[in-house]
Design an enzyme around this catalytic site. Structure first.
Site, PDB file in Angstrom:
ATOM      1  N   GLU A   1      -8.844   0.913  -6.382  1.00  0.00           N
ATOM      2  CA  GLU A   1      -7.621   1.640  -6.737  1.00  0.00           C
ATOM      3  C   GLU A   1      -6.722   0.787  -7.630  1.00  0.00           C
ATOM      4  OE1 GLU A   1      -7.060   4.403  -2.730  1.00  0.00           O
ATOM      5  OE2 GLU A   1      -6.129   2.412  -2.802  1.00  0.00           O
TER       6      GLU A   1
ATOM      7  N   HIS B   1      -8.070   9.671  -4.736  1.00  0.00           N
ATOM      8  CA  HIS B   1      -8.635   9.939  -3.413  1.00  0.00           C
ATOM      9  C   HIS B   1      -9.575   8.794  -3.056  1.00  0.00           C
ATOM     10  CE1 HIS B   1      -9.671  12.489  -0.046  1.00  0.00           C
ATOM     11  NE2 HIS B   1     -10.925  12.151  -0.241  1.00  0.00           N
TER      12      HIS B   1
ATOM     13  N   ASN C   1      -0.112   1.323  -4.397  1.00  0.00           N
ATOM     14  CA  ASN C   1      -0.590   1.892  -5.666  1.00  0.00           C
ATOM     15  C   ASN C   1       0.581   2.249  -6.577  1.00  0.00           C
ATOM     16  OD1 ASN C   1      -3.462   1.842  -5.677  1.00  0.00           O
ATOM     17  ND2 ASN C   1      -3.484   3.468  -4.154  1.00  0.00           N
TER      18      ASN C   1
END
Length: 187
Positions: free
Chosen positions: A173, A103, A14
């Site tokens: 994500e 999250h 990420n």
């Protein structure tokens, strides 16, 4: 140009996605990656993009040293991207509504201490959930309890395993985290 600091503890996929996204824009730039794990893959990923790295211990995070390094950079946004330590209140107080976290579940479900990565995906499968997703939220003094900025869900089937859930979450994500960061920085 706005400045982003990314905190990560693990592989850094990420973090790298955010670095690459903002390298193509004039909105912001990732100016540093902070990690508490000296063997984290995020270090190599950041070096590949010539992003400065700060490696620190849990103790150092709680001491003035890390706060000083953040203050020197004066970031517009601090992004927790797979950062596993509880973020210190001293930093949260200094940067209200400027620290966000992603999250891998639909909060408030599957949040809190110890709920990260495969722990969450296993629990989702064991509980036979019909959907899961991601939550992007502001960081406050409690694990995963800050105001939610964005959520995106994905459907699950009875055939899903923790590994396939992880793949679905990773896709969300990668797509949405940079977009939401951009929106926050443009506001």
């Amino acid at each position: 140009m706005k400045k982003i600091i990314v905190f990560a503890s693990g592989s850094g996929s990420n973090a790298e996605n955010i670095i690459k996204h903002f390298a193509k824009t004039k909105i912001a730039k990732v100016v540093s990656v902070f990690t508490n794990n000296a063997s984290a893959k995020v270090i190599e990923r950041a070096k590949n993009h010539q992003i400065p790295i700060e490696i620190f211990s849990k103790t150092e995070l709680l001491e003035r040293k890390i706060v000083q390094k953040i203050e020197e950079i004066d970031p517009d946004l601090i992004v927790l991207a797979g950062f596993l330590l509880k973020f210190p209140e001293s930093i949260i107080e200094k940067y209200p509504n400027k620290i966000i976290n992603i999250h891998p579940a639909l909060l408030p479900n599957y949040g809190g201490k110890g709920m990260y990565g495969m722990h969450i995906h296993r629990a989702v499968v064991e509980n036979k959930e019909k959907e899961t997703g991601i939550s992007i939220h502001f960081v406050n003094e409690h694990y995963d309890e800050g105001a939610i900025i964005f959520q995106k869900s994905v459907a699950l089937t009875d055939e899903d395993t923790p590994e396939t859930v992880a793949e679905k979450i990773h896709g969300l994500e990668q797509k949405y985290f940079p977009e939401i960061i951009s929106r926050l920085l443009e506001d």
